[in-house]
Design a protein around this motif. Structure first.
Motif, PDB file in Angstrom:
ATOM      1  N   VAL A  10       0.783  -1.229  -0.010  1.00  0.00           N
ATOM      2  CA  VAL A  10       0.082  -0.247   0.059  1.00  0.00           C
ATOM      3  C   VAL A  10       0.888   1.242  -0.079  1.00  0.00           C
ATOM      4  N   TYR A  11       2.028   1.059   0.297  1.00  0.00           N
ATOM      5  CA  TYR A  11       3.078   2.472   0.325  1.00  0.00           C
ATOM      6  C   TYR A  11       4.309   1.812  -0.019  1.00  0.00           C
ATOM      7  N   ALA A  12       5.151   2.454  -0.859  1.00  0.00           N
ATOM      8  CA  ALA A  12       6.524   2.298  -1.202  1.00  0.00           C
ATOM      9  C   ALA A  12       7.253   3.859  -1.547  1.00  0.00           C
ATOM     10  N   ASN A  13       8.118   4.064  -0.488  1.00  0.00           N
ATOM     11  CA  ASN A  13       8.801   5.216  -0.979  1.00  0.00           C
ATOM     12  C   ASN A  13       9.565   5.328  -2.162  1.00  0.00           C
ATOM     13  N   LYS A  14      10.295   6.653  -2.379  1.00  0.00           N
ATOM     14  CA  LYS A  14      11.119   6.792  -3.494  1.00  0.00           C
ATOM     15  C   LYS A  14      12.428   5.980  -3.758  1.00  0.00           C
ATOM     16  N   ALA A  15      12.864   5.859  -2.473  1.00  0.00           N
ATOM     17  CA  ALA A  15      14.103   5.100  -2.417  1.00  0.00           C
ATOM     18  C   ALA A  15      13.897   3.424  -2.936  1.00  0.00           C
ATOM     19  N   VAL A  16      12.795   2.918  -2.508  1.00  0.00           N
ATOM     20  CA  VAL A  16      12.376   1.785  -3.034  1.00  0.00           C
ATOM     21  C   VAL A  16      12.413   1.454  -4.465  1.00  0.00           C
ATOM     22  N   ARG A  17      11.525   2.699  -5.046  1.00  0.00           N
ATOM     23  CA  ARG A  17      11.403   2.563  -6.618  1.00  0.00           C
ATOM     24  C   ARG A  17      12.635   2.744  -7.325  1.00  0.00           C
ATOM     25  N   ASN A  18      13.827   3.470  -6.692  1.00  0.00           N
ATOM     26  CA  ASN A  18      14.937   3.719  -7.109  1.00  0.00           C
ATOM     27  C   ASN A  18      16.006   2.519  -7.224  1.00  0.00           C
ATOM     28  N   LEU A  19      15.827   1.717  -6.001  1.00  0.00           N
ATOM     29  CA  LEU A  19      16.913   0.640  -6.290  1.00  0.00           C
ATOM     30  C   LEU A  19      16.203  -0.746  -6.667  1.00  0.00           C
ATOM     31  N   TYR A  20      14.842  -0.951  -6.432  1.00  0.00           N
ATOM     32  CA  TYR A  20      14.317  -2.328  -6.934  1.00  0.00           C
ATOM     33  C   TYR A  20      13.417  -1.580  -8.511  1.00  0.00           C
TER      34      TYR A  20
END
Length: 338
Positions: free
Chosen positions: A22-32
């Protein structure tokens, strides 16, 4: 958790009661980058994708993905689960089960929070969040001690330094009255006082000092300079002693710069006030600076007039005490390692 994630550019995800993302911050999207965040994701689809890409990159050991996921899900039923991941980057992973049934996950680079050895002691009772908070609290306390000109050191019964503020670190580096011997023990540079200091440190560590604070004098590196040193017991059950060292002399350049900047004294007046803080008489200052006695008296009158509201007594003694206090609270406004 969100504050820590933002402060350290860490990864944070939140899953609902059905384990849907339900939530993923920007750092998640940048790494994965191999995750398709435009499509619905669950904890299982994300960990499965991560395992597959880890094997393709040969960064993980082959294994039965279903067994791995089942084991992790079982562990996540606990209120706290922490482990180390190596792919796609070395990260400490912390899962926390929230009261509303959601599961929050923080993944953080251990080097950014000084926790490279976090899993050396697997029985640690502190969670990742609590460890980070305690580290931040310790850093703030250390920064406060770094503002003092007095050297402060926390010393163990083995006389090895557990922590020292900037002033004490500098004093040890310059070997000005104190140093670390070949075994890393806190010792005096001169033989005089060495045995007494060692005795007081041990007594302080075991809580057996005859008084709350014991003092002694030690020779500095400059002939005639004598430092005052005190030893007291550390925190309860810490088996440490607190050693405080007061420098023999005020740093004239440091104090005079503060007096010029904050109190409007001239260069000559600020230097004289700092020298008075060192206990020098008008005659001694005259000999050192080459100025006449009348000039010196004129400077003293001007200093008293400009700072009359700051000093306890409007005389040379008042100036001396005031300058020494200023040195104590501003002289160590330095950075570590300088």
């Amino acid at each position: 958790m969100a504050v820590i994630a933002s402060r350290y550019n860490a990864i944070m995800t939140v899953y609902d009661e059905e384990d849907r993302l339900v939530y993923a911050n920007k750092a998640v999207r940048n790494l994965y980058t191999f995750f398709d965040f435009s499509a619905p994701q669950t904890f299982e689809t994300m960990i499965r994708s991560s395992l597959e890409h880890s094997e393709k990159a040969r960064a993980g050991r082959p294994g039965n993905h279903d067994d791995i996921i089942a084991y992790v899900n079982m562990q996540r039923l606990n209120s706290r689960l922490e482990f180390l991941r190596e792919y796609p980057a070395k990260l400490i992973c912390s899962h926390i089960r929230l009261p509303n049934g959601e599961n929050a996950q923080l993944r953080i680079d251990p080097s950014t929070v000084g926790l490279d050895n976090y899993f050396v002691n697997p029985s640690s009772s502190f969670s990742l969040m609590e460890t980070i908070r305690r580290g931040e609290d310790a850093a703030q306390k250390a920064a406060a001690l770094d503002c003092l000109s007095f050297g402060v050191a926390i010393v163990g019964v083995d006389r090895k330094v557990r922590h020292s503020n900037a002033a004490m670190t500098d004093q040890l580096r310059r070997q000005d009255g104190i140093t670390l011997d070949d075994l890393g023990r806190f010792v005096t540079t001169a033989h005089q006082g060495a045995a007494e200091l060692a005795r007081l440190i041990v007594l302080g560590c075991v809580g057996k000092l005859p008084h709350a604070t014991m003092t002694l004098s030690i020779r500095g590196s400059v002939p005639g300079h004598v430092h005052s040193l005190s030893v007291s017991s550390g925190a309860q059950d810490s088996n440490t002693a607190v050693v405080i060292l007061a420098p023999a002399r005020v740093d004239v350049a440091s104090v005079s710069s503060v007096l010029r900047r904050d109190y409007g004294l001239t260069q000559a007046e600020s230097e004289m006030a700092a020298m008075i803080g060192n206990g020098m008489t008008n005659e001694e200052i005259t000999r050192e600076t080459g100025r006449s006695l009348d000039t010196g008296r004129g400077h003293i009158k001007s200093i008293i007039r400009k700072v009359s509201g700051e000093i306890a007594t409007s005389n040379q003694t008042g100036i001396s005490r005031w300058a020494a206090v200023l040195w104590a609270i501003t002289g160590a406004a330095r950075s570590r390692g300088v």
